[in-house]
Design a protein around this motif. Structure first.
Motif, PDB file in Angstrom:
ATOM      1  N   ASP A 143     -11.703   9.378   2.858  1.00  0.00           N
ATOM      2  CA  ASP A 143     -11.125   9.941   1.762  1.00  0.00           C
ATOM      3  C   ASP A 143     -10.636  11.520   1.948  1.00  0.00           C
ATOM      4  N   TRP A 144     -11.536  12.289   2.503  1.00  0.00           N
ATOM      5  CA  TRP A 144     -10.863  13.708   2.799  1.00  0.00           C
ATOM      6  C   TRP A 144      -9.797  13.621   3.762  1.00  0.00           C
TER       7      TRP A 144
ATOM      8  N   GLN B 131      -6.351  12.410   2.105  1.00  0.00           N
ATOM      9  CA  GLN B 131      -5.876  13.659   1.241  1.00  0.00           C
ATOM     10  C   GLN B 131      -5.386  14.967   2.127  1.00  0.00           C
TER      11      GLN B 131
ATOM     12  N   ASP C 256      -1.661  15.545   0.873  1.00  0.00           N
ATOM     13  CA  ASP C 256      -1.538  17.089   0.606  1.00  0.00           C
ATOM     14  C   ASP C 256      -0.434  17.731   1.408  1.00  0.00           C
TER      15      ASP C 256
ATOM     16  N   SER D 296       0.738  16.676  -4.746  1.00  0.00           N
ATOM     17  CA  SER D 296       0.167  15.843  -3.772  1.00  0.00           C
ATOM     18  C   SER D 296       0.640  14.288  -4.130  1.00  0.00           C
TER      19      SER D 296
ATOM     20  N   SER E  56       0.359   9.901  -3.397  1.00  0.00           N
ATOM     21  CA  SER E  56      -0.978   9.015  -3.596  1.00  0.00           C
ATOM     22  C   SER E  56      -0.192   7.676  -2.456  1.00  0.00           C
TER      23      SER E  56
END
Length: 623
Positions: free
Chosen positions: A101-102, A105, A110, A188, A190
């Motif tokens: 997940d990190w 992102q 990001d 950001s 998605s």
């Protein structure tokens, strides 16, 4: 998975659901995923030691000395590193993958530079021999049928499980590339995947002359349209999109993410626009029927094809004939130039290339028996209401795209002297051999070693993505610095190749340093504690400034993947080693006076030839 829901009574059967194949293995995907090990958190001391070793060839002794002190303090017992390590280990216990997940992102969602050139890779397929729209449409129809054939393996969970060194690999990325799309945000983004909807998408989008169409690819009984039916539908699309005076709405997706996020919020205020955008986002994939690009020599053809895949050639050409947020876009040019561009957030190159290999083989199959023609409805054209504000956003995106087009310095070549056959004959890893040649080419050009990124797959682990193989090692530095001495050093070459092989093995087993260091840094941010000094250190900045960003993407098809550099003064290098030749794509930016893609390609060719000569002069018995 939709069929599983259907059987358990969660949804009413839909006539659009694909018929369950006899070979269907319900639950196989989930069972396979559950059996995979979790990504480990490497020991802190191991990562710290390996980090210092990775810095040796790329920073000066003064900087290294300073970093050694910071690392010593960081990893002290009961110190800040210890605390962050425990936090990561806790995170690892409570998640399927402490990193995934990190990573999604920070690496993608990001990231605010345009996805075009800076993030999305392109793939150039072998040139095809059609020269008119009939050939283009016929090939597009076969390609669509081939992708749907691959999709049926995903839907039926019959996709062959892949292995590496006898270990099963995570197959999750295959389930993320169809029916998915990136959605812009102001700060950001998605990613949305519609495959698990109650009614999974049953259409693709086709774009021609900047105009988008919804093409339903399933019959009412759930079977896919035949190649002949697809051909008829594509011909209808072509004929009803002949006027090119339309606004290239798709070019908005090429802009800086914050600008596109704002423009997107404004665009979808209008109900018609919102419905049209949703139809593109929900589609299984997108097919771009491109106008022919300016003719070039055979030698320049692959390079021109690569830029067409990466950015479309600019606003005058095919850059508006895209929806760059779409995960998968197949590009078919009227002049026989074909390939793919994919939005990188959901997947790495290998699953994309496996899909491409399948589709290319499928398109070579002889035509099926012609099917009785059932009249099919006209594919729906997507409408957009263009306000003056949207028009301004389009103009801005066009200008920015054209700047990017002029700035990208690209060179694609076929290195024809030898392929992976030569390193293999010397019992050397072809990938390591090529990576050491890259180190040599860079050192000869710039008289220094640089931070080098090569992606390593973490798919041995559940939801694994990538880690970094750091190809600039002390052993590669020793070799490149002595290679041009009169006393040719075969032993140093062997050592450099072995060091790369060892780092690769370490990386695919989840023991490399880069994602672990990122995890420790993100853990500190999540804990709202001060960022440890080792992450504020100049050495850390140098280590993460990848002048060489590289990737081996092997394919059965004689194709090559390409991508842009990741730093303003760097190179993007992608290669596909075939048995007797190697396909290379090298990119740089024209705005940097110090980089030059053609010069780097020449240095790379020379390095490979010189390394082979060096080996050939040494009796194999000695090796």
């Amino acid at each position: 998975l939709a069929e599983v829901r259907q059987k358990t009574g969660m949804v009413k059967p839909s006539s659009l659901l694909k018929p369950v194949a006899l070979t269907r293995i319900p639950g196989r995907y989930l069972a396979h995923q559950e059996s995979l090990p979790k990504l480990p958190v490497p020991p802190l001391k191991q990562t710290c030691d390996r980090y210092l070793a990775a810095l040796e060839p790329i920073v000066d002794s003064e900087m290294l000395k300073n970093t050694q002190e910071l690392v010593k303090e960081f990893q002290a017992q009961g110190g800040v590193g210890d605390r962050l390590q425990k936090g990561l280990e806790h995170r690892s216990r409570k998640t399927d993958n402490w990193l995934s997940d990190w990573w999604l992102q920070t690496a993608y969602l990001d990231y605010r530079l345009p996805v075009v050139v800076h993030s999305s890779p392109g793939v150039v397929l072998p040139r095809l021999e059609f020269s008119d729209r009939q050939g283009q449409i016929r090939y597009a129809a076969k390609l669509i049928a081939g992708v749907l054939d691959f999709k049926s393996m995903i839907d039926n969970e019959t996709l062959p499980i892949e292995y590496l060194g006898g270990k099963m690999l995570c197959m999750n990325q295959y389930y993320q590339v169809l029916c998915s799309c990136r959605i812009p945000g102001i700060k950001s983004d998605s990613v949305v995947n519609y495959a698990l909807n109650k009614r999974p998408p049953s259409h693709i989008t086709v774009v021609h002359n900047y105009q988008f169409f919804v093409l339903d690819v399933y019959n009412s009984d759930g079977t896919t349209l035949t190649v002949d039916q697809l051909y008829i539908q594509l011909e209808k699309i072509w004929n009803s999109s002949l006027q090119t005076n339309k606004e290239p709405i798709g070019i908005l997706t090429s802009n800086h993410r914050n600008s596109w996020g704002k423009a997107y919020a404004n665009l979808i205020k209008d109900k018609t626009n919102k419905e049209s955008v949703r139809a593109i986002q929900k589609s299984i994939f997108t097919v771009c029927l491109d106008a022919p690009m300016p003719r070039v020599s055979d030698e320049m053809y692959r390079t021109r094809a690569a830029v067409q895949m990466l950015h479309g050639g600019g606003s005058r050409w095919n850059s508006g004939n895209r929806w760059f947020d779409k995960t998968l876009q197949f590009i078919i040019g009227e002049d026989g130039t074909c390939g793919v561009i994919y939005e990188h957030a959901p997947a790495e190159g290998p699953p994309i290339v496996a899909l491409i290999d399948h589709v290319v083989e499928y398109t070579k199959k002889s035509e099926m028996v012609r099917t009785p023609m059932v009249p099919l409805p006209m594919p729906k054209k997507l409408r957009f209401n263009i306000t003056p504000e949207i028009k301004r956003d389009i103009e801005e995106a066009k200008q920015n795209m054209n700047i990017m087009v002029h700035d990208l310095d690209m060179k694609v070549i076929v290195f024809s002297h030898f392929g992976k056959n030569v390193p293999k004959s010397y019992k050397m890893s072809p990938d390591a051999f090529i990576q050491v040649a890259l180190q040599l080419a860079y050192y000869r050009t710039y008289k220094r070693c640089c931070a080098t990124y090569e992606s390593a797959s973490l798919r041995m682990f559940k939801l694994g993505r990538t880690d970094t193989i750091r190809s600039a090692t002390s052993d590669s530095a020793n070799f490149v610095k002595t290679m041009d001495d009169p006393v040719k050093q075969v032993a140093l070459l062997e050592k450099a190749v072995k060091a790369h092989r060892a780092y690769t093995d370490m990386a695919i087993r989840g023991q490399a340093i880069d994602r672990h260091l990122l995890g420790l840094k993100l853990q500190a941010i999540e804990d709202l504690s001060a960022l440890p000094d080792i992450f504020m250190d100049t050495s850390f900045a140098v280590a993460n400034h990848y002048n060489l960003s590289t990737s081996q993407v092997p394919a059965k098809t004689d194709c090559v993947m390409c991508f842009g550099p990741v730093v303003p003064d760097g190179y993007g290098v992608c290669y596909n080693p075939m048995e007797e030749h190697i396909n290379f794509a090298v990119s740089a930016f024209n705005s940097c006076a110090d980089t030059n893609a053609a010069r780097m390609v020449q240095a790379l060719e020379d390095a490979l030839v010189d390394m082979k000569t060096l080996l050939d002069q040494t009796p194999k018995a000695k090796l």
